[in-house]
Design an enzyme around this catalytic site. Structure first.
Site, PDB file in Angstrom:
ATOM      1  N   LYS A  66     -20.213  39.346  46.532  1.00  0.00           N
ATOM      2  CA  LYS A  66     -19.800  40.616  45.920  1.00  0.00           C
ATOM      3  C   LYS A  66     -20.390  40.774  44.527  1.00  0.00           C
ATOM      4  CE  LYS A  66     -15.607  40.501  48.714  1.00  0.00           C
ATOM      5  NZ  LYS A  66     -14.161  40.189  48.787  1.00  0.00           N
ATOM      6  N   GLN A 110      -9.303  37.953  45.406  1.00  0.00           N
ATOM      7  CA  GLN A 110      -9.794  37.361  46.636  1.00  0.00           C
ATOM      8  C   GLN A 110      -8.674  36.603  47.351  1.00  0.00           C
ATOM      9  OE1 GLN A 110     -12.971  37.825  47.900  1.00  0.00           O
ATOM     10  NE2 GLN A 110     -12.106  36.870  49.721  1.00  0.00           N
ATOM     11  N   ASP A 133      -9.891  47.347  46.816  1.00  0.00           N
ATOM     12  CA  ASP A 133      -9.738  46.811  48.167  1.00  0.00           C
ATOM     13  C   ASP A 133      -8.852  47.705  49.030  1.00  0.00           C
ATOM     14  OD1 ASP A 133     -11.320  44.546  48.520  1.00  0.00           O
ATOM     15  OD2 ASP A 133      -9.915  43.243  47.467  1.00  0.00           O
TER      16      ASP A 133
END
Length: 554
Positions: A66, A110, A133
């Site tokens: 990412k 994460q 997200d």
């Protein structure tokens, strides 16, 4: 478009592999171009903060990918790698700091987090406006309601894959195997919003095979290598494999990969494992019309959509800060900060192409008692002299769009954008957040004054900008093409060719009509338009009365 879409029932040869890598690269190029246009100074560009706790090897790889994608397209990034001993309180403090920093536009945490840290509680500490997200409960709820929000990246990437591969979703039978909040549930929501008939299957589904074999589009996200075999797949179906599983057994690899087995065995020898999805690739190829490979399919799209979400977050947050300096209410605050408050007014969208008589319909609705808001007027306020909106337009299109007195030269700007779709999209992306903020401010004022009324927002690009999704019903005004052409020639003193170019530069009337709850045809003259508009108004009043009766009975 429909004629170009491929029929899932007509493909009988070996499954076509959908090129997720190519589409992911296309998306990243588009995002990079948008960044270059909107943020010319590197220090002002969007910034993504990635938070990782512990030393999980897979998480480390995912975050590195990412961060690398950010570097490729021009997004600034911060990587906060915390030790596994980090406490929940320490993690919450870091997130609170990132929430408060204006230079941070997007935050991702994460997963998974180490044991002892409540993942759901950590997600809830994120500012929903920076939750790129799309996992925060506010964003999950907005997605369920069909409202604009951040969508989880994997499902959003799958919709892009289907759309750009010209695979028809509307009317298709779709099956999602897996019900996680990361993929399964949001995937089903997006398919429904794109007019598919959707079934969700899970570990308690009885006779899974009987359900999956009915699916034109089969999305599998269950974490079990090669579970979906040929007898689970409808002939010619599109199979989207979200799974990412490691296998190291050579005999299993031979059974799974068929002609590709030797290549996979070489990978196992070098790396110790190879990757396979939740679908048996060799058997799926015998039955499916198309499928996504693993790797090279969905995973790359997930990262690309994260980049897009980050840029969208930056644009929204920047627009809110600029709008607030001008005394406008913030659409994000109205939509997310006060998301639990109920809006009781009936909100109607009114749209149509140029030259179809939309303004006349708006006038009739106003005479009948509707509260009317003209998006064009709002746009003029947004680009008034000295406004942040005008500054943003000048930065994007140059000082050539200004007149000598410093006001916007609308004719010059129009000549730039009418012939270039990408420039029209850029202008819309700049002005849309300001206009929405003004709209919401006015709608909220009407809500206080007349909570049982009907509010109508008149906007030409309501469908193109997806703004129609914010309204209870959509009215589309249209007319016969020859009538539209003559009206535009007369109204704007254009030649036939000039008028045709302006019409062709817009979304076709027939495409807009597909989104309508109500159609008003203006081809036959004012009296027939008044009659039809009155009929629509009466239907809206009846809907409002039913809503009032329902609320009183609860």
């Amino acid at each position: 478009m429909a004629s170009q879409e491929k029929s899932t029932a007509q493909i009988s040869q070996r499954a076509e592999l959908l090129d997720g890598a190519r589409i992911a690269n296309d998306i990243k190029r588009e995002v990079a171009a948008e960044i270059a246009q909107l943020w010319r100074k590197p220090e002002q560009r969007p910034c993504l903060a990635a938070v990782r706790v512990g030393d999980d090897p897979a998480s480390e790889v995912y975050v590195k990918n990412k961060i690398r994608a950010c570097e490729e397209i021009g997004i600034r990034s911060e990587h906060h790698a915390l030790p596994g001993s980090t406490t929940a309180n320490e993690l919450r403090e870091l997130i609170a700091s990132l929430n408060s920093r204006d230079e941070i536009d997007g935050i991702l945490v994460q997963m998974p987090l180490p044991g002892g840290i409540d993942q759901a509680a950590i997600i809830e500490t994120l500012n929903p406006a920076k939750d790129v997200d799309g996992f925060h409960p506010v964003n999950v709820g907005r997605l369920a309601l069909g409202l604009p929000t951040f969508v989880p990246c994997t499902p959003a990437g799958i919709i892009e894959l289907l759309t750009r591969s010209k695979i028809s979703i509307r009317g298709a039978n779709a099956c999602v195997v897996g019900r996680s909040q990361i993929v399964g549930h949001p995937m089903a929501q997006l398919l429904i919003q794109n007019d598919a008939t959707v079934t969700i299957c899970h570990s308690r589904t009885q006779d899974l095979r009987s359900v999956t074999t009915q699916a034109d589009i089969l999305v599998v996200a269950i974490g079990r290598p090669g579970l979906i075999r040929r007898d689970y797949i409808k002939s010619g179906a599109t199979v989207i494999d979200v799974g990412m599983n490691k296998i190291s057994d050579e005999s299993v690899a031979r059974a799974l990969f068929g002609d590709e087995a030797e290549q996979r065995l070489e990978i196992i020898k070098k790396r110790g494992y190879t990757l396979v999805g939740d679908v048996h690739p060799a058997e799926a190829d015998e039955v499916a019309g198309r499928r996504t490979p693993v790797p090279g399919g969905v995973g790359l799209l997930t990262v690309a959509m994260l980049m897009r979400n980050t840029v969208n977050a930056a644009r929204i947050l920047a627009s809110e800060r600029q709008a607030s300096t001008q005394g406008f209410s913030s659409n994000r605050q109205l939509a997310i900060g006060n998301w639990q408050s109920e809006m009781t007014m009936l909100r109607i969208g009114l749209t149509g192409s140029i030259g179809v008589g939309k303004s006349f319909v708006a006038g009739v609705l106003a005479e009948l008692g509707c509260h009317m808001l003209d998006a064009d007027q709002a746009a003029r306020e947004v680009v008034a002299t000295g406004s942040a909106g005008l500054s943003a337009v000048v930065e994007a299109f140059g000082e050539g769009v200004l007149q000598k007195d410093g006001t916007l030269d609308r004719q010059q700007l129009g000549s730039l954008i009418f012939a270039d779709q990408s420039k029209r999209q850029l202008l819309n992306s700049i002005l849309h957040p300001y206009i929405i903020a003004l709209q919401d401010q006015q709608l909220c004022e009407w809500e206080v004054l007349d909570p049982e009324g009907i509010a109508v927002v008149d906007a030409a690009l309501m469908i193109e900008s997806s703004g129609f999704k914010r309204f209870d019903k959509l009215i589309v005004v249209h007319c016969r093409p020859e009538v539209q052409l003559k009206r535009l020639m007369t109204r704007d003193n254009l030649t036939r060719e000039e008028a045709r170019k302006r019409i062709d530069a817009q979304m076709p009337q027939e495409a807009k009509r597909k989104f309508a709850d109500y159609l008003i045809d203006t081809s036959e003259g004012f009296e027939s338009v008044r009659k039809r508009t009155g009929e629509v108004y009466e239907e809206l009043r009846q809907i409002r009365q039913m809503q009032r009766n329902q609320s009183q009975s609860i």
